[in-house]
Every structure is written in structure tokens, then in C-alpha cells.
Enzyme design. Sequence first.
Site, PDB file in Angstrom:
ATOM      1  N   SER A 146      -1.239  -3.721   4.900  1.00 55.19           N
ATOM      2  CA  SER A 146      -1.693  -4.875   4.112  1.00 55.19           C
ATOM      3  C   SER A 146      -0.902  -6.103   4.523  1.00 55.19           C
ATOM      4  O   SER A 146       0.271  -6.005   4.919  1.00 55.19           O
ATOM      5  CB  SER A 146      -1.474  -4.604   2.620  1.00 55.19           C
ATOM      6  OG  SER A 146      -1.695  -5.777   1.856  1.00 55.19           O
TER       7      SER A 146
ATOM      8  N   TYR B 179       4.535  -3.461  -4.644  1.00 56.80           N
ATOM      9  CA  TYR B 179       3.476  -3.019  -3.735  1.00 56.80           C
ATOM     10  C   TYR B 179       3.749  -3.522  -2.318  1.00 56.80           C
ATOM     11  O   TYR B 179       3.647  -2.764  -1.341  1.00 56.80           O
ATOM     12  CB  TYR B 179       2.133  -3.545  -4.231  1.00 56.80           C
ATOM     13  CG  TYR B 179       0.986  -3.352  -3.282  1.00 56.80           C
ATOM     14  CD1 TYR B 179       0.358  -2.112  -3.169  1.00 56.80           C
ATOM     15  CD2 TYR B 179       0.507  -4.410  -2.498  1.00 56.80           C
ATOM     16  CE1 TYR B 179      -0.708  -1.930  -2.290  1.00 56.80           C
ATOM     17  CE2 TYR B 179      -0.554  -4.229  -1.628  1.00 56.80           C
ATOM     18  CZ  TYR B 179      -1.157  -2.995  -1.527  1.00 56.80           C
ATOM     19  OH  TYR B 179      -2.211  -2.819  -0.658  1.00 56.80           O
TER      20      TYR B 179
END
Length: 251
Positions: free
Chosen positions: A144, A157
Amino acid sequence: MKDAFGLPQSLLVLGGTSEIGLATARRLIARRTRTVWLAGRPTPALEDAAEELRALGATVHTVAFDALDTESHEWVLGKVFTEGDIDLVLLAFGVLGDQAHDEREPVAAVRVAQTNYTGAVSAGLVCARALQSQGHGSLVVLSSVAGERARRANFIYGSSKAGLDAFAQGLGDALYGTGVHVMVVRPGFVRSKMTAGLEEAPLATTPEAVATAIELGLRRRAETVWVPGALRVVMGALRHLPRAMFRRLPV
């Protein structure tokens, strides 16, 4: 075996209900993929996903897989590889977590880290060894852009994805020249069930767009894929922005 364009006949999706994983499976089945393994927790959603892909003409198997149960990975995933060669492994599992809640509840934060990083390291190494043993194949790892630089809004995250990204890059270097190809995919904000209800970030994308980028990356035998491609430039600038300035950004 892969065809001349690098597309697989067989696919193992780790995270069998992942929207990106299923979008990729649909796209590859439309090309030439004929055997698909969906690895995930046994749920009606996993069986529904399998039925959907079967309707497209593929032979689809499901396998019980839990990212957090790392002690089972070698046996569970090893069993898949004993059934025949796997041309492509797509590591697509992960959890977003709830930043505000997870900061207050460290156990919840650890679960995010264990799923996104520890579980991925375990499964990634097991699959990499199996791919190397068969002498060919690709491992595609969904990272990501959140891992490029920790942001106040989702640093738990983001830090887990940063670790995953570094691991996947190192694994790719370790496997270079063995016949095994590792590709890291860095999507931005993806419109999906996982992000439903969240404020959409600029350059948002879709599972289908990520699937398209994965296919193109496989054809080119790319090592890193950004989705959309403009994020490469954006994140390059943000990565080098002085920290005092970065803190002032609404991120």
C-alpha cells in the site's frame, strides 16, 4: 505453466474473499487461468466467491487458511502445492483496523500488525520456498502507499504495510535468478468494503483497476507497480517532505 505473456494457468489467492484478489482472479480467468485456489477462513463468503469463479469456467478449490495461525501455514499451503504447480501466488489478505480504537487498545493494534506483517512473512516464505522448488512462478504482494510514509491518520496500518513492503522487496532480491518473480503492488485508496464509510483520498482507485495493473505488471515482469501510476510521483515528493511540513498536511 505461464504463457508467453507471463500470465498463469494456476492461481493461489491468499485472502480468498479479498475484493482485489477476486477481481484479479476474474481478469486472469478471462485470459487463460484455469485452476484457482482460494485460501481463507471457511465462511459462506469464501464458498460464494468460489462459485462465482466456477461460473466463469475455472476449476476452483477452497482451502482453510488463517493468517494469524502461522504454525499451520507450512502444512496448509504445502498441501496446495502437492496438488500441482502454482504459477501465481497473490498475497491479498490484510486488515485496515481502526486507528483511534487501536491506539487505545494495544491488543487490537497488535492484531493488525500480526495479520498484515507477521502472517504475510510466514505465508510469503512458505510459498516462496515452494515456488523455488518447482522452479518457476510469481509471488504478487499487495502492499500500500500507506507504507511509504507513516501518517497520523493510520500509522498503525501504515507501519505494518511498510514492514510488508520491505520484506517483499528483500524476498524478491533473495529469489532473483531462481526463476521466481516477486512483484510488489502499491495501491492508493481503493473503493471497497474495507474502506466503506471512509473519506475518499485523492487518486482513489478500484479493485478492477488494481487487477488490470497486476496483469500488466505480470506481462512486463515488473518488480513494483503503483496504482494509479501517478502515485509514484506523489509519494516520492511526500517521502522527502521535511517532517515539520508533513505534520501540517491534512493527512
